[in-house]
Motif scaffolding. Structure first.
Motif, PDB file in Angstrom:
ATOM      1  N   VAL A 114      -1.096   5.942   1.369  1.00 43.55           N
ATOM      2  CA  VAL A 114      -1.204   5.875   2.831  1.00 43.55           C
ATOM      3  C   VAL A 114      -0.510   7.079   3.464  1.00 43.55           C
ATOM      4  O   VAL A 114       0.658   7.350   3.182  1.00 43.55           O
ATOM      5  CB  VAL A 114      -0.580   4.564   3.360  1.00 43.55           C
ATOM      6  CG1 VAL A 114      -0.602   4.537   4.890  1.00 43.55           C
ATOM      7  CG2 VAL A 114      -1.319   3.360   2.795  1.00 43.55           C
ATOM      8  N   ALA A 125      -8.502  -2.146   5.882  1.00 41.94           N
ATOM      9  CA  ALA A 125      -7.589  -1.364   6.718  1.00 41.94           C
ATOM     10  C   ALA A 125      -7.355  -2.058   8.069  1.00 41.94           C
ATOM     11  O   ALA A 125      -6.258  -2.021   8.608  1.00 41.94           O
ATOM     12  CB  ALA A 125      -8.144   0.045   6.920  1.00 41.94           C
ATOM     13  N   ASN A 160       0.880  -1.162   0.000  1.00 42.82           N
ATOM     14  CA  ASN A 160       0.000   0.000   0.000  1.00 42.82           C
ATOM     15  C   ASN A 160       0.922   1.217   0.000  1.00 42.82           C
ATOM     16  O   ASN A 160       1.444   1.601   1.040  1.00 42.82           O
ATOM     17  CB  ASN A 160      -0.898   0.021   1.237  1.00 42.82           C
ATOM     18  CG  ASN A 160      -1.886  -1.136   1.222  1.00 42.82           C
ATOM     19  OD1 ASN A 160      -2.629  -1.318   0.270  1.00 42.82           O
ATOM     20  ND2 ASN A 160      -1.865  -1.947   2.268  1.00 42.82           N
ATOM     21  N   LYS A 171      -5.649   5.792   4.781  1.00 40.52           N
ATOM     22  CA  LYS A 171      -5.501   5.736   3.326  1.00 40.52           C
ATOM     23  C   LYS A 171      -6.185   6.966   2.756  1.00 40.52           C
ATOM     24  O   LYS A 171      -7.341   7.231   3.108  1.00 40.52           O
ATOM     25  CB  LYS A 171      -6.205   4.496   2.775  1.00 40.52           C
ATOM     26  CG  LYS A 171      -5.407   3.217   2.895  1.00 40.52           C
ATOM     27  CD  LYS A 171      -6.124   2.098   2.138  1.00 40.52           C
ATOM     28  CE  LYS A 171      -5.329   0.809   2.213  1.00 40.52           C
ATOM     29  NZ  LYS A 171      -5.969  -0.292   1.490  1.00 40.52           N
ATOM     30  N   HIS A 223     -13.508  -1.353   2.396  1.00 37.01           N
ATOM     31  CA  HIS A 223     -12.441  -0.386   2.720  1.00 37.01           C
ATOM     32  C   HIS A 223     -12.032  -0.457   4.198  1.00 37.01           C
ATOM     33  O   HIS A 223     -10.849  -0.682   4.483  1.00 37.01           O
ATOM     34  CB  HIS A 223     -12.840   1.034   2.304  1.00 37.01           C
ATOM     35  CG  HIS A 223     -12.855   1.214   0.809  1.00 37.01           C
ATOM     36  ND1 HIS A 223     -13.723   2.073   0.163  1.00 37.01           N
ATOM     37  CD2 HIS A 223     -12.115   0.635  -0.169  1.00 37.01           C
ATOM     38  CE1 HIS A 223     -13.508   2.008  -1.151  1.00 37.01           C
ATOM     39  NE2 HIS A 223     -12.538   1.144  -1.376  1.00 37.01           N
TER      40      HIS A 223
END
Ligand SMILES: [Zn+2]
Length: 384
Positions: A157, A274, A70, A164, A270
């Motif tokens: 990030v 995370a 990420n 994010k 989402h």
């Protein structure tokens, strides 16, 4: 079968067309392109071959691959330093989501005086960037799912904020895309399945969105038909170039369609992505039937139209859900989130986070935090 498209950007479609990369660079006046990719791909001969291809054409090509799965703001800064010190004049973004997103963000930030966080996708923030200073970008996807090659944003990030962030600028859409199926043959079956289901979720959520955008609806329909016909083949035989090529196109179509918005699958995927280390495409795939069921009051007619277009045995929302369940089974994707290590300890928090997620804004029903928690519990326990 090679073909060239100019919508949504310039797209060269066909196996082996990465061999035209030097021509594409020249057409965009790039003499010193910087390849941006992830460290895993950088080790493969694929990247070395692309470098020699561009070098042999007399261009001075550089390589930057110090990015995390990420990509972070620090990664982008380091990439900008590499870009400036190598006196590059364009970016070749290569990879799955991370390589493409990092490459697009490095190009965006190469000559800006604002911070990357000043360009977060809020209001008209993108106007803060000097658009004339953004160098051209060429994108070559190596997975068929994110569709980032035609997206106007990157997910980066912010480590200080532990979040994010979506960085947006209309000029982040690559000026040229090469959809070469041979770049995706190395992807193992479980990742082919997960990324392909992400492409399906983009088209499906875009098709269920209440926004007025008939063009996107049309693209979403055909994107889903391509997934139905070709994803099982691409998973069964990773060397099936025809199936791989159709899946790359389906992925580009999904991302083109979701200008119409996404919905509850992504709103839940989402925060889950995370908080748990789970694959984005797998999360969407597992959540898919539960979210369709939760939206049933608003998408009955949509389910009928879609089932008809996909030529399913039963023209109804139930017929559509049955197809999704069978497809997941054929692709060895689990039926419950429990099977990928997610429990309901944080279901209340995640319900709130899903409700606040930008994707929730175009779900067919304005679901409340408690309703998102309920969908989550059902997906954890397999209670469809
Ligand atoms: Zn997605």
């Amino acid at each position: 079968m090679n073909t060239n498209w100019n919508y949504p950007t310039s797209v060269r479609v066909g196996a082996g067309r990465r061999n035209e990369l030097a021509d594409v660079c020249s057409a965009l006046n790039m003499k010193r392109p910087l390849i941006v990719t992830d460290p895993g791909l950088a080790k493969l001969s694929m990247v070395e071959d692309l470098q020699s291809l561009v070098n042999d054409a007399g261009l001075a090509v550089g390589l930057f691959s110090e990015i995390k799965p990420n990509p972070t703001g620090e990664n982008v800064e380091a990439g900008v330093q590499a870009y400036l010190s190598g006196k590059h004049d364009g970016v070749i973004a290569l990879g799955g989501g991370s390589g493409l997103d990092a490459g697009k963000a490095i190009a965006l930030m190469a000559h800006q005086s604002v911070s990357i966080w000043d360009l977060e996708d809020v209001d008209d923030n993108w106007l803060r960037a000097d658009a004339d200073k953004i160098p051209p970008i060429i994108a070559l996807p190596t997975t068929a799912g994110t569709g980032s090659e035609v997206g106007r944003a990157s997910v980066i990030v912010d480590q200080a904020a532990m979040a994010k962030k979506i960085i947006f600028h209309p000029k982040m859409v690559p000026e040229s895309v090469i959809l070469d199926a041979e770049l995706t043959v190395g992807l193992p079956p479980h990742l082919t399945a997960a990324t392909g289901m992400d492409a399906l979720s983009h088209s499906l959520e875009a098709y269920c969105s209440p926004q007025y955008h008939p063009m996107a609806e049309g693209i979403a329909l055909e994107g889903m038909r391509l997934v139905k016909n070709w994803l099982p083949k691409a998973v069964r035989d990773g060397g099936d170039i025809e199936a791989r090529q159709h899946m790359l196109v389906a992925s580009t179509m999904g991302a083109t369609a979701f200008q119409r918005g996404l919905g509850g699958m992504h709103a839940l995927a989402h925060p889950l992505g995370a908080l748990y280390d789970a694959h984005h495409g797998t999360l969407n795939a597992v959540l898919m039937p539960y979210v369709l069921r939760a939206n049933a009051d608003a998408i009955g007619n949509i389910g009928v139209r879609l089932a008809r277009y996909l030529d399913l045995p039963n023209y109804s929302l139930d017929g559509l859900i049955d197809w999704v369940l069978q497809l997941r089974k054929d692709l060895d994707i689990p039926h419950t989130l429990a099977e990928i290590g997610i429990n309901d300890e944080r279901a209340d928090d995640i319900g709130v986070m899903a409700h606040q997620d930008p994707s929730a804004g175009t779900n067919p029903i304005a679901l409340q935090p408690g309703q998102y928690s309920d969908i989550l519990s059902r997906a954890i326990n397999g209670n469809l």
